[in-house]
Every structure is written in C-alpha cells, then in structure tokens.
Enzyme design. Structure first.
Site, PDB file in Angstrom:
ATOM      1  N   HIS A 118       0.821  -1.215   0.000  1.00 16.13           N
ATOM      2  CA  HIS A 118       0.000   0.000   0.000  1.00 16.13           C
ATOM      3  C   HIS A 118       0.853   1.262   0.000  1.00 16.13           C
ATOM      4  CE1 HIS A 118       0.209   0.810   4.420  1.00 16.13           C
ATOM      5  NE2 HIS A 118       0.124  -0.494   4.564  1.00 16.13           N
TER       6      HIS A 118
ATOM      7  N   ASP B 255       6.130   0.381   6.658  1.00 17.27           N
ATOM      8  CA  ASP B 255       4.671   0.282   6.485  1.00 17.27           C
ATOM      9  C   ASP B 255       4.184   1.419   5.600  1.00 17.27           C
ATOM     10  OD1 ASP B 255       2.022  -0.373   6.751  1.00 17.27           O
ATOM     11  OD2 ASP B 255       1.817   0.389   8.797  1.00 17.27           O
TER      12      ASP B 255
ATOM     13  N   GLU C 194      -4.888   2.006   2.585  1.00 11.65           N
ATOM     14  CA  GLU C 194      -4.997   0.841   3.468  1.00 11.65           C
ATOM     15  C   GLU C 194      -5.178   1.273   4.903  1.00 11.65           C
ATOM     16  OE1 GLU C 194      -3.596  -2.334   6.241  1.00 11.65           O
ATOM     17  OE2 GLU C 194      -2.780  -0.339   5.973  1.00 11.65           O
ATOM     18  N   GLU C 195      -4.507   2.372   5.283  1.00 11.91           N
ATOM     19  CA  GLU C 195      -4.418   2.711   6.699  1.00 11.91           C
ATOM     20  C   GLU C 195      -5.723   3.157   7.328  1.00 11.91           C
ATOM     21  OE1 GLU C 195      -2.142   1.805   8.421  1.00 11.91           O
ATOM     22  OE2 GLU C 195      -0.230   1.877   7.386  1.00 11.91           O
TER      23      GLU C 195
ATOM     24  N   ASP D 107       3.228  -6.590   3.332  1.00  6.98           N
ATOM     25  CA  ASP D 107       2.882  -5.506   4.264  1.00  6.98           C
ATOM     26  C   ASP D 107       3.310  -5.885   5.678  1.00  6.98           C
ATOM     27  OD1 ASP D 107       1.898  -3.130   5.261  1.00  6.98           O
ATOM     28  OD2 ASP D 107      -0.198  -3.791   5.281  1.00  6.98           O
TER      29      ASP D 107
ATOM     30  N   HIS E 177       3.665   2.854  12.490  1.00 10.30           N
ATOM     31  CA  HIS E 177       2.769   4.001  12.706  1.00 10.30           C
ATOM     32  C   HIS E 177       3.382   5.078  13.603  1.00 10.30           C
ATOM     33  CE1 HIS E 177      -1.091   1.428  11.811  1.00 10.30           C
ATOM     34  NE2 HIS E 177      -0.208   1.365  10.850  1.00 10.30           N
TER      35      HIS E 177
HETATM   36 ZN    ZN Z   1       0.648  -1.522   6.280  1.00  8.07          ZN
END
Ligand code: ZN
Ligand code: ZN
Lengths: 478, 478
Positions: free
Chosen positions: A300, A312, A346-347, A374, A445
C-alpha cells in the site's frame, strides 16, 4: 605475540575461518530435510531464482527506490499532498521501468489532518505542568480550541469500563493502559490483543460519558515515541478526542495515578476534510500464454502522517515494483499477466483494496492469486497462504528452491488487508510475505518508521523471494 | 470521514485486524509440515520450552546483563584491563545467580595494544592531505615514529601480487581492495572469501618487498567505519604494518589511483606486550542423574578493542549465562551437568578454547556436546550441528518444539571457534546457533558493534532457543 607463535595460531585461525565459513554459516549449501510432499528441484528454475537474488542483492534497486519514496515523497496519508506526490512518483517509476502498461485506478478516500500544536500535559498542583509524549489517533475529532482539562481514570482493558460504570467515568478522560505482551513470539499477536483500545477506545469511553480518551501506544518498544493508527466513532454517541501516549509517558501517567488523582490537559487541532480523489497505481507485464490469468503482487502506497512509511508500507510498494522489474531486467517474459499494485488508503479506509476488488468483479477478471507484502522490509522468513489445501501443498513443494535464511516455512492462512476484498468478492487465493518481525512494532505508525531503519540486504531478500514466488506460480499455474 | 461511514470502515478494519492477527502473522499457531523423521510433541516438554520463551522475553535479563557488559565493562581485548574487568564481572554475575559452582580457568593470552594517534592520509601535490578512515589490524607492528610514506599499489586479490612481481611492489604500500560479494545470501561466505587479505595480506605483501599493507575493511556495509580483526606474520619475512580502511575510504583511494599515482602516509603506534595471565569463566549446574555427562554452552568473553563487543560476542556470553539462569529460575534440576563457559581470547589466539579442551582431555571429562553462540545477538534462525547422522536426526526431530520464527532449520555442520578444539581432542559433537545474520558484518569488529545495535527481543529469542536445545539434550541424552 612472536612471529612463530603467531604463525601457529594463524594456521589454526585460518582453519577455523574456513571451518566456520563452510560449516556453520552457509545453510544454503547444507543439507535440508525435504518433506515427502516436496518435489525435486529443477536446476534451470533454481538458476533463474538464484539470478533474482543475485540481481536484487547487487543492484539494490528497490532500496534506492525506497529512499526516494521516503525522502523525496515522505509521509503520504490518504488525501494529503504527500499521497498525491506518491501516486505521481509511483506512476513515473513504473513508466521508467517500461512495463507493458501503467495506469491509475481512481478511488475516493477520506482526508483527515492532525493539524499543528497537539499536546498533553499533567496539570501539577503548583500550576506547573509535566508534558507527555502525545500523538492524536488518526480520525480523531479535535478538542475545543482551549483544549480539554479533566481528571484521568486508568483502565487496563475495555472490559474494565463496565465494572467502573458511568458514575466513575462521566466527565473524565479514560486512559487505556494495556501493554504489549512481550511473551508472544509474534508481536502481531500482541498488537491484535491491544488494538481495540485504539480502534474502539473512543466509542467505549464515550458510551460511559468520558470527555476524551488516551491510550498507551501500541508498541513493542520501551521508548517514548507515540504510535498512531486508525480508530472509529459510533453514530448516536459523542465523538470524543482520542490520542496515544508514548510508552514511557503512559508509564509516567500510571505512576502519577498510583499516587493520587491526576488532571490531564490535552489539545488536538485535527480536521476532517471532504473525501478526496486519489488512485491505486498499477503496472502490468502482459502474459504471453495465458494473458487472462492475473497474478497480483502489491503493497500500500499510503502511510501514516508521521515517519516516512518506510516499513509500512514503502517496503511493500518497492517489493511489488521490484518483482516486475526483475522479470524485465532478466528478460523473462511471463506466461501469465503480472500486476504490481500500489494500493491507496490501506491505513484508514481500505478504499483502494475495495475498489480494486470491485473492478475485478465488474470486469470479470480472472485472478489466479493475489500476494501482498505488508509486514515490513525485514528479512523474509516465510509465506502465509490462504488457498485450497492442494494449492497450499503446491507452495510447500517449492520450499527447496529457497535458502532457509529467506523462506523457511509456509503457513496456512495469510494474505494482506488490501487483497482481502479480492478474496471476499471472488475467492481469490491470497499470500502474504512473512518477515523477521521483532522490530516491526517498535516502528509501526510512528515517527520511527523511517528509511534509516530499513536494511538494504533484508529488503532485497524480500524482493527476490517474492519474485521467485511469482515466477514459480507463473511457470506452474496455481 | 463522517461517523456512519467511519463505522462501516471500522467494522471492516477490525475484521482485517483479526484476520491479520489470526491468519497472517501467528505462525506458531499455524500448521507446520512435519517431516517423517520428526517425533510427536510431548506436551509437558512443549510447556517447559514455552516457559523458557515466556521468561526470557518478559524479564529480558540477558539484555540487561549485556548492557552492563557493554557499557560498564566495554571493550575487552585479551590482555587488556577491559578483559580482566570482564572476567571479574562474569564471575560475579554467575555467583550472583547462585550456580552450583563458579570458577576461573587460567590461560596465558597475547597482549597487543593499538596505541594512540593511528592515522592515514593521501599526500596531495599541494602539500595538503586527504584523511582516510583507518584502523590498525590487530597484531600489526607499528610504523616508525614518523610514519611510513610510500606509493600505493592496488590489487583486488592476493593472487594478483605474483603477476605484478617484486619489481612493481618493492618499497610500496599494497592496497588489497577486494569487496564483499553482496550476492551471497550468507555474508559469512563473503567474509570467508575476503578474510585472507586481512589474515595473510601482510605476509604476502612483505614477500614481494612491500613496506606496508592496507585492506578494504571486511564489511557488508557501505559506510566508512573500518573493521579490525586478527592477522599473522611469517618468520623469515619482514613484519610490515597492516591496517584497514573504511569502505568509503577504500573506494576513494581506488578512485584516486585510477587518476594517477598516489602517495599514502600512515602512522601506527601499536605495541606487543608479554603474554598476560587471563581466564575462562565457568559456571556449573550439577547433573542429578548423570553428573559425569557434560553439556557445554559458551560464548567468548574477549572482544576487539573498538566498539563494545556487543554482538561479537557479548551476546554469546549472556546467552550461555542465560541458559543456566533459566534452568535455575524455573526450578529445573538438570539430569546432566551443564556448564556455561565464557572463553577468553577467541579473537586473536583461541587460547581459552584450546585450554578448555586440553583440560577436558587431561581430566578425562565426558563431554556429551558443546554448543556455542557466536553469530551475534540477532533473531535465531537455526542450529548447525557437527555430529553423527543419528545425532543430527535427533536434533532435527526436535524441530516441532520450535516456533519457526525462532529455529526453522537444522543444518549439517556447525559449532564455533572456541569449541572446535574440544572436537579436535576428543571428537565432541558441536552445535552453533545460526542467526538472522544480514546485519552482522556491518558491525563485526568495528566501532559499530555496540549495545544499541542489539534488539532485546531478538537477543532473548536466542537465549530461550538455546535453553530449549540444552533442555532437550539434557532430557533425552545425546
Ligand atoms: Zn501496512
Ligand atoms: Zn566472535
């Protein structure tokens, strides 16, 4: 150390070096236990797969592309200028590689921004303050302009709220302080066990009359860098501000609460904008024999707005691009059609994955399998496969093609968030890359998910492993 | 993102989180292909092994011990004050753990010091200089007080020297510039292919009349941090100064040489002292049923004099200590005698390993197996086993006890430098821990081998994996 003595030692040392080199650390040449289900190795296939590893490890092209995505584009939350720059970057990269086709797939995505000057502090009795490491959870409403100041009530889990009841919670800030369980070998399990405090916390706290909620970051580390992520509100309930504290700040707050009542001040300046137009970015190598059979390999393109989305999921994006690139660079014409897909959103919405699946359904596309990377740009360790038992055995039969320092096992069950809708709408088998994941939730994140935390060789072993998998599927069908 | 829309997304997201958690990233609960040779799992043994992982991952005791060894003791080259502080630290640690016996085994070791102010620079025409990143190789003689200034001749391998001959080499500084082959999945193979330029380079260069030699660091990284290591001289030949350049400095020097002749100035203030008295440090848990059968688990306590010897081999030391510690902490009385051995002088003499083996022979000790952790404190990936085929199959039959994210394969061939003499003198089977090694040769023997580059969970997975192996051997014999 006199020369004669040294010489004697040296002979020993050289022997040891070769002993070490030949025996201890070259598992690729060591014997492998081959389960009965595994087929013999085809030397030509093995040579092709070796060329994927040789190329990826020596040119490090994906690593250099990831540097561009992290440093030139940077963070790229859906709806942001960064996301649009990422779409343009990805499209140009694919065009530069000369894929048979490169196109954008339009998708409407949510657009949330955290704004500036978010902060939280403990209000001390003497009028001073103790500042906490603080990061608004993605999607949170803002506080009033002056912030929110209220007493804090700590819980270890959502379940504790019911026991406390409205009388203890109303008007307060709920502090969800459930830590990661370090005992889980996979920290994805620890994430799964704590993620509801982030996704559901604001709903649950609001349902008991809380004015705001804060969580201990979903982090495997012991540092003070807060982690964001997605969350939700429920219609009919107040949407209350919701944010994450760094692990050390969470522990400090918990310590202060053990000593007596604590008043917290928190301020959030987030804003929700109208949904924005964005895109999945798709590159194609056309199949020469079975062009209607599609193999999708994706990651993503969107990331959170802190850090650089390196693991990520910048890693997954360059992996997908890298697979097609290696086919082209080595002059391998696939029998089937291979698509590299960089999914958007995606998030916080999964709009890209959903759009891709809807389009596949509408166009009656024949997706043989969808693969996602991912799990970060760490060394590969295995594949997880959601497919029939027969297909699972087929993938397992390919294990001897992999050095066990890359792919050592094939799990039943696996895929990725972006390719799950494809499974839902047309039952497409899905495969996910499994990585050496002990560092993933230290960075995930957070502002620590940066290019510097990706290792070139680890990333490129993923590129080559995925290329080998796609090649084996392309050659053998699925 | 309005609440209703968000709610719909949220349901999807939560579903995905659990899909991800349950299916993609928890291989320990996924099906494993069990080869025919593998025995069924004993639930009680599995529970005990799980307790090793639970304990190691939650108390992180080895990680905290490693911090002490790296930060309070620091570098500890044989013969140095650091090495003696390390011996005292290790002995006290073992005593504090309350092992059945803790003792020192005396051994004489070489004592070399690099001295201060080592440096090298390219002499430019205008009298200016271009400084290179420079580190004397361990054991090198010094330059004269004023340094050595000479023309440089570059070779890619030792073999090139013969073709050049004395007429091209005499009076010059030989520059060995063979890089790591990035294509090897195991960088131990790349190390093995280039290590002779460090160990043999000074001998070979001197044999053609060179006045000094420098090498490109044996490094998998692309940075400019130089790596040291051991080397040798040959009696009857001049002992010439020998040092390593950082990779970037080596590339700069090579670039300058492409443009024309280059004069290098290098200065080394090293000194060899008389051999020093030092010690292996040994802790013992006595066997309750077969006390004469000894299982040795070890690492080496000495390190190079730059960095902190964190991965090489502080990790192995705390692993060995940690195995005995977990037995004690969990109240497991071993049937056989287990020894944690911190060997002295692996890096430049192997005197500790040799002494341990000689003593075993003299005392007619019955060593069932010797295990070493000297592949860094990274996540475990497998074991390498030097033993009979029957013993190898026995170890392979234990694979189902391991989550494949820890130990996923058992190679034929393996051990460690310190335990090799035991194999030599009495044929003791040896086992080495194999780790996720992509970062090892970025740090190895350099100032970058520091505690900050060790991850607590990765290190502790090694502790628990080794404890499980020792437990399985202790329970089942070998
Ligand atoms: Zn991800
Ligand atoms: Zn070592």
């Amino acid at each position: 150390m006199n020369p004669i003595k040294t010489h004697a030692i040296f002979k020993y040392a050289v022997f040891l070096v070769f002993f070490t080199t030949n025996c201890i650390q070259k598992p690729q040449e060591a014997e492998q236990a081959v389960p009965a289900t595994q087929s013999p190795i085809d030397p030509q296939v093995a040579a092709t797969i070796k060329s994927f590893f040789d190329e990826a490890l020596s040119d490090r092209a994906c690593y250099l592309m990831l540097e561009e995505l992290c440093k030139d584009v940077g963070p790229r939350l859906s709806g942001s200028k960064g996301a649009e720059a990422a779409v343009a970057w990805a499209k140009k990269k694919m065009e530069d590689e000369g894929f048979d086709e490169v196109y954008l797939q339009e998708v409407m995505v949510p657009h949330w921004e955290r704004g500036k000057e978010e902060e939280a502090h403990i209000v001390l009795e003497d009028g001073k303050k103790e500042t906490l490491s603080f990061l608004t959870v993605g999607g949170s409403v803002p506080t009033p302009a002056g912030g929110i100041t209220a007493e804090v009530i700590e819980v270890q889990s959502i379940d504790e709220l019911a026991a406390l009841g409205q009388e203890n919670i109303r008007g307060k800030i709920v502090f969800f302080n459930q830590p990661f369980d370090q005992r889980n070998i996979s920290q994805m399990a620890s994430y799964g066990a704590t993620v509801r405090q982030r996704t559901q916390g604001a709903i649950e706290a609001a349902s008991y009359g809380a004015v705001a909620s804060v969580i201990r970051s979903l982090s495997s580390s012991f540092d003070d860098v807060p982690h964001t992520g997605t969350m939700s509100y429920k219609s009919g309930l107040d949407s209350i501000p919701h944010a994450a504290l760094g692990v050390k700040s969470a522990e400090l707050l918990s310590k202060r609460l053990k000593a007596g009542s604590v008043t917290l001040h928190m301020k959030i300046n987030s804003r929700i904008y109208p949904d924005a137009r964005s895109h999945n970015v798709i590159g194609v190598l056309k199949g020469s024999e079975f062009p209607q059979e599609i193999i999708t390999i994706g990651g993503h393109l969107d990331s959170w707005d802190v850090g650089e989305g390196a693991h990520d999921d910048g890693a997954g994006c360059v992996h997908a691009l890298g697979v097609l690139r290696l086919f082209k660079k080595l002059g391998i014409k696939p029998k089937r059609t291979i698509r590299a897909v960089m999914f958007m959103n995606e998030e916080n919405g999964l709009k890209g994955g959903i759009k891709y699946a809807e389009n596949a359904r509408d166009e009656k596309e024949n997706h043989l399998v969808a693969i996602e990377s991912d799990a970060g740009g760490f060394s590969p360790r295995g594949f997880g496969v959601t497919a029939s038992d027969e297909q699972l055995e087929k993938v397992r039969s390919w294990l001897p093609y992999f050095n066990p320092n890359t792919i050592a096992f094939i799990n039943k069950g696996g895929g990725g968030a972006d390719i799950r809708p494809l499974y839902d709408v047309q039952g497409t088998p899905t495969i996910g890359l499994l990585t050496e994941g002990q560092r993933m939730f230290d960075y995930h994140h957070s502002a620590n998910d940066v290019f510097e935390h990706v290792h070139p060789r680890e990333l490129e072993l993923g590129t080559a492993s995925l290329t080998a998998l796609v090649y084996l599927i392309d050659q053998n069908g699925f």
